[in-house]
Design a protein around this motif. Structure first.
Motif, PDB file in Angstrom:
ATOM      1  N   UNK C  73       4.136 -44.922   9.376  1.00 22.86           N
ATOM      2  CA  UNK C  73       2.584 -44.991  11.279  1.00 22.86           C
ATOM      3  C   UNK C  73       4.610 -45.502  12.030  1.00 22.86           C
ATOM      4  N   UNK C  74       4.848 -46.376  11.600  1.00 14.05           N
ATOM      5  CA  UNK C  74       5.947 -46.445  12.032  1.00 14.05           C
ATOM      6  C   UNK C  74       7.054 -45.734  12.557  1.00 14.05           C
ATOM      7  N   UNK C  75       7.453 -45.050  11.944  1.00 15.58           N
ATOM      8  CA  UNK C  75       8.502 -44.196  11.953  1.00 15.58           C
ATOM      9  C   UNK C  75       8.160 -42.984  13.154  1.00 15.58           C
ATOM     10  N   UNK C  76       7.077 -43.408  13.069  1.00 15.93           N
ATOM     11  CA  UNK C  76       6.674 -42.075  14.360  1.00 15.93           C
ATOM     12  C   UNK C  76       6.977 -42.419  15.937  1.00 15.93           C
ATOM     13  N   UNK C  77       5.739 -43.593  15.621  1.00 21.14           N
ATOM     14  CA  UNK C  77       5.439 -43.708  17.190  1.00 21.14           C
ATOM     15  C   UNK C  77       6.588 -45.143  17.236  1.00 21.14           C
ATOM     16  N   UNK C  78       7.470 -45.744  16.437  1.00 16.83           N
ATOM     17  CA  UNK C  78       8.721 -45.874  16.749  1.00 16.83           C
ATOM     18  C   UNK C  78       9.213 -45.176  17.524  1.00 16.83           C
ATOM     19  N   UNK C  79       9.571 -43.987  17.273  1.00 20.08           N
ATOM     20  CA  UNK C  79      10.209 -43.055  17.979  1.00 20.08           C
ATOM     21  C   UNK C  79       9.816 -42.740  19.282  1.00 20.08           C
ATOM     22  N   UNK C 152       7.248 -53.015  13.104  1.00 17.10           N
ATOM     23  CA  UNK C 152       7.331 -52.546  14.275  1.00 17.10           C
ATOM     24  C   UNK C 152       8.689 -52.695  14.714  1.00 17.10           C
ATOM     25  N   UNK C 153       9.566 -53.522  15.234  1.00 17.51           N
ATOM     26  CA  UNK C 153      10.919 -53.023  15.537  1.00 17.51           C
ATOM     27  C   UNK C 153      11.448 -52.825  15.109  1.00 17.51           C
ATOM     28  N   UNK C 204      12.169 -50.862   8.148  1.00 16.83           N
ATOM     29  CA  UNK C 204      11.007 -51.240   7.685  1.00 16.83           C
ATOM     30  C   UNK C 204      10.645 -51.315   6.339  1.00 16.83           C
ATOM     31  N   UNK C 205      10.520 -50.593   5.794  1.00 17.62           N
ATOM     32  CA  UNK C 205      10.347 -49.968   4.084  1.00 17.62           C
ATOM     33  C   UNK C 205      10.163 -51.735   3.735  1.00 17.62           C
ATOM     34  N   UNK C 206      11.680 -51.770   3.213  1.00 20.58           N
ATOM     35  CA  UNK C 206      12.363 -52.427   2.469  1.00 20.58           C
ATOM     36  C   UNK C 206      11.656 -54.037   3.064  1.00 20.58           C
ATOM     37  N   UNK C 207      11.526 -54.290   4.248  1.00 25.37           N
ATOM     38  CA  UNK C 207      10.696 -55.515   4.582  1.00 25.37           C
ATOM     39  C   UNK C 207       9.144 -55.764   4.673  1.00 25.37           C
TER      40      UNK C 207
END
Lengths: 280, 347, 276
Positions: C73-79, C152-153, C204-207
């Motif tokens: 989700x974050x990869x998509x919206x983060x981009x 998210x960041x 993000x995944x690791x965190x």
């Protein structure tokens, strides 16, 4: 909404607005709304209850302990951060990249695991457990354990902020200072420190925010003794689990305020850095 | 103060930056270290300044070994390539820095510091900028402030690393003359590093030409230009034509593999052969550039171009055009055995 | 020593490096090594026994899948957020830009109770989901929400600088050669930023895998369904099952390291490719 467009390569106005809309909605939903909700919930029953919740003795002792915790952890990591950045940014030596990786290590460790390692060291069954018991020293479920766990979790922050900054600045100014007769300390205080002061400030503020807000690691080593070994985040948890939402959010609002200040300082530092970049 | 460099060597890993360097710099001299990038000139300068350590060899200031003295005790003024001005200090504080960090016993009174800094700023003609920050100055101004800062501690030796490297052509020219005049006024033993031959020839008393960690030639600007000691110096300083003796340089009287080096302005052109050693060529290009005329010719059986420079006056007495068949003969040349010239092919 | 480090006129190397190594060892390396020594006492058999027990493997699965979902989700919206912050200007952009770092600065416990309140069936957001018959808080979906907040960041902050570096000239060249906007993005911009996107994704995944504070309030913590691995460590500790807790900790660490190592390898690979 003013939309700046690029001369030859830009999206149509509709696509632009769609992207901005999606991005803002996403950020609003996940960031803006929660931040607003913290303060809304804290004040939902009025200012009087809010103040009362903060003045409660257990809340006070949690606040005090949090300040002690950060007051020890931040200066220690500050000294470490400066030493590490000095060695890494100003000198060439073998194994440097390994050292940088090791400094990043705590980032990759779950906060719960960070607490766990200290339990394994100092707990009743731990390596030093029996020795500590024999000498009647209490590290775990006491303030020293909380400080140690916080040190671990916030370990990389200041170093991480300073290393790239000092690497980018190079060492010519320091060499110039030395060739003009300055001693090591004079070079550091008069040349290096003024150049990194903004990055250092942000590193300290961020480290402080993480130290005060650390939950998982501290939770494992604290023992949750009310009024004794509860930091603010742990106190929030207890109040929340007791369904005392106003009090929980009141204490949480202080931490949220700290986060907002941290973000403001970060923007300020970036603004400063950009100003410097433009002038150079 | 004189400088003596004896057998200095320096490696970076497996790379040999300085290979047995010997050099004598007289007191009050202005010396240029000239060479292509990577020739070791900056390393040598940094070793003299104490910013690097030599692997072996001796460094003497006025006969005294300074190897053990670190940079802050050498009393050397160093001007860095990118100036390395302290960006958070004003121009005044930059220049005052060396005076303020002196040990308490040697430190001057504030009034004396003020006086000396303003004196130095006047010397570099920038007193009116004393409360500006480095970022607010132009490149040439930063350069002069860097110099004033280095002079503040009254160094016995002044070292400058590519002092004009980052400036545009007009400012460079001005600063060059200015540095020359300043040196004539102060007479501090000075060494500067440059890769620009024009700069070295115009400013320095003596030029040290370096290549691949070795000194190729030491001499006055006139000597290194007029009588280059090695093929490298010939090619690095000024333009040069190469004649392979077997085919095109009968006048060398050489047999075997040798190459003759001839400057473009040392070639005579005539429309008829004066003797049988003149080389018949065809004019390929004629171009007037200011006071000189550049002519490119090639021998009948070769497509290699030979460059000739004539003064405009001389050209006007016998104008040439493309396609003209003429004869050339060098007035001055020097021949090197092929063995000596091998390393040239790389540069 | 000469071969260990290059000469420098600047002082303080031995002091600075000495202190760095000492402090690093005391605060990080020695404590972490305790983890591996403790696991060693368990032996391979014991180690696998802990990991293959139903409850542990269920918690690891929940943690892994929820983290993966949140990172996607974050990869998509983060981009999209990075794109909007770099390419467009709109009122309040600087505040929005600063706000992106909120999850770095906001204590996880605060995030946890707030998200739980918002997504509870009667909460501001939860009520709309409840009307559709979807429960968010106290289900695995709630875990994904919390982990999305936490991560998210990362994608935004890794993609943003790379996107800023993409030269306008390259895009203009592509456009002048007749490429449409979508072609320019797909063939010119995306190849430039996708290493950064992958880096942000793995960070993000690791965190998310290690996250504890923000999740436990919203997760409901039902064994086999919405119990995350870090929580299981805590409950094993509360039962004085140190060895069991350590085994889970070690497997989580190994997953994080594997992620970060592959990310470093990726960076090394792209650096090399860029240098050529």
């Amino acid at each position: 909404m003013a939309v700046s467009t690029r001369i030859t390569t830009h999206e149509s106005r509709g696509v632009t607005l769609l992207f901005i809309g999606v991005a803002l909605a996403y950020l609003l939903l996940f960031l803006g709304l929660p931040l607003f909700a913290v303060f809304y919930q804290a004040l939902s029953k009025g200012w009087d209850l809010y103040w009362a919740a903060l003045q409660e003795p257990d809340a006070w002792s949690a606040i005090k302990l949090t300040f002690i915790e950060a007051g020890i952890a931040v200066p220690c990591n500050l000294v470490f951060g400066i030493a590490a950045a000095w060695a890494i940014a100003k000198f060439e030596f073998k194994g440097k990249s390994l050292l940088i990786t090791l400094i990043d290590l705590p980032f990759a460790v779950s906060p719960v695991v960070s607490g766990l390692v200290y339990v394994l060291l100092f707990g009743a069954q731990g390596w030093f457990g029996s020795w500590l018991q024999a000498h009647d020293i209490k590290l775990l479920f006491a303030v020293p354990g909380i400080v140690l766990a916080t040190l671990f979790v916030t370990f990389p922050f200041i170093a991480r902020e300073l290393i790239p900054l000092m690497q980018a600045q190079g060492k010519e100014e320091e060499e110039a200072a030395v060739s003009l007769g300055a001693s090591g300390w004079q070079t550091f205080w008069r040349v290096t420190l003024p150049n990194i002061k903004w990055g250092l400030l942000y590193g300290v503020i961020l480290c402080n925010a993480r130290a005060m807000g650390e939950f998982g690691a501290v939770s494992v080593v604290s023992g949750h003794i009310r009024g004794m070994t509860n930091t603010m985040p742990l106190h929030v948890e207890i109040l929340y689990n007791e369904y005392n939402f106003v009090a929980a959010f009141a204490v949480a609002s202080l931490l949220a305020l700290l986060a907002v200040v941290t973000l403001a300082v970060k923007s300020l530092v970036e603004w400063q850095a950009r100003g410097q970049g433009e002038r150079l | 103060m004189s400088i003596t460099i004896e057998n200095i060597n320096k490696h970076f890993g497996t790379y040999k930056a300085l290979d047995n360097i010997n050099l004598e710099v007289g007191s009050g001299e202005l010396i240029a270290l000239l060479g292509p990038s990577g020739c070791g000139k900056t390393s040598l300068l940094r070793i003299i300044g104490g910013l690097e350590l030599a692997d072996s060899g001796k460094l003497l200031f006025h006969g005294e070994d300074v190897e053990a003295r670190d940079a802050r005790e050498r009393n050397v003024g160093f001007v860095f390539q990118h100036y390395a001005l302290f960006r958070h200090m004003t121009v005044f504080e930059n220049v005052a820095f060396g005076l303020r960090v002196k040990p308490r016993k040697e430190r001057h009174h504030e009034a004396e510091i003020q006086r000396r800094v303003h004196e130095l700023l006047s010397l570099v003609q920038l007193d009116w900028l004393h409360d500006r920050y480095p970022a607010q100055l132009s490149g040439g101004q930063r350069q002069r402030i860097a110099l004033a800062r280095a002079l503040a501690v009254e160094p016995k030796i002044l070292l400058l690393d590519e002092p004009f490297g980052a400036l545009d052509a007009q400012v460079r020219k001005e600063l060059r003359r200015w540095l020359r005049r300043l040196h004539d006024e102060l007479h501090i033993t000075s060494i500067f590093v440059t890769h620009d031959q024009e700069e070295a020839l115009e400013v320095a008393d003596r030029v040290v030409v370096m290549n691949k960690g070795k000194i190729e030639q030491v001499g006055t600007p006139d000597e290194v230009y007029a009588t280059p000691a090695t093929p490298f110096v010939y090619q690095f300083i000024g333009n040069v034509n190469l004649f392979h003796s077997r085919d095109h340089a009968p006048w060398t009287q050489q047999h075997g593999d040798a190459v003759a080096y001839v400057r473009p302005h040392d070639i005579d052109i005539s429309t008829s052969p004066q003797d049988d050693t003149a080389l018949p060529v065809e004019v390929k290009l004629v171009r007037a550039i200011g006071a000189i005329v550049r002519i490119e010719v090639s021998a009948d059986d070769s497509c290699e171009l030979i460059e000739i420079e004539l003064s405009r006056e001389r050209f006007d007495t016998a104008p040439l055009a493309c396609g003209d068949k003429v004869y050339i003969r060098p007035r001055q040349f020097r021949v090197f055995e092929t063995g000596e010239t091998n390393e040239l092919s790389a540069t | 020593m000469a071969s260990f480090r290059a000469h420098s006129v600047l002082p303080g190397f031995n002091l600075a490096l000495g202190f760095t190594l000492l402090y690093l060892s005391l605060i990080v390396l020695v404590p972490l090594s305790a983890l591996f020594f403790k696991t060693a006492t368990l032996g391979w058999g014991g180690f696998f026994e802990v990991l293959t027990s139903d409850r542990v493997s269920a918690s690891l699965r929940v943690t892994f899948l929820a983290s993966l979902a949140a990172a996607v989700i974050n990869a998509f919206f983060g981009l999209i957020v990075a794109w909007v912050l770099v390419r467009y200007s709109f009122p309040g952009k600087r505040i929005v830009d600063a706000l992106v770092d909120l999850p770095f600065a906001l204590p996880t416990a605060v995030a946890g109770i707030t998200l739980a309140t918002l997504y509870a069936p009667h909460g501001w957001i939860g009520q709309y989901f409840a009307a559709q018959g979807i429960k968010v808080a106290y289900t695995p979906l709630g875990i994904v929400v919390a982990l999305t907040f936490i991560g998210l960041p990362f994608v935004v902050r890794t993609v943003q600088p790379v996107l800023e570096d993409v030269e306008a000239g390259v895009e203009e060249a592509a456009a002048s050669l007749g490429a449409g906007r979508w072609d320019v993005f797909r063939r010119v911009i995306f190849p430039a930023i996708y290493p950064a996107l992958l880096t942000g994704f793995s960070l993000a995944f690791a965190r998310a895998i290690g996250e504890y504070g923000s999740v436990i309030f919203i997760a409901g913590n039902m064994p086999y369904i919405s119990e995350i691995a870090p929580l299981l460590i805590v409950s094993k500790l509360e039962q004085y099952d140190y060895a069991g807790a350590t085994a889970i900790a070690v497997i989580m660490l190994l997953i994080s390291f594997a992620l970060l190592l592959s990310m470093n390898a990726l960076q090394w690979w792209t650096c090399r490719r860029g240098a050529r």
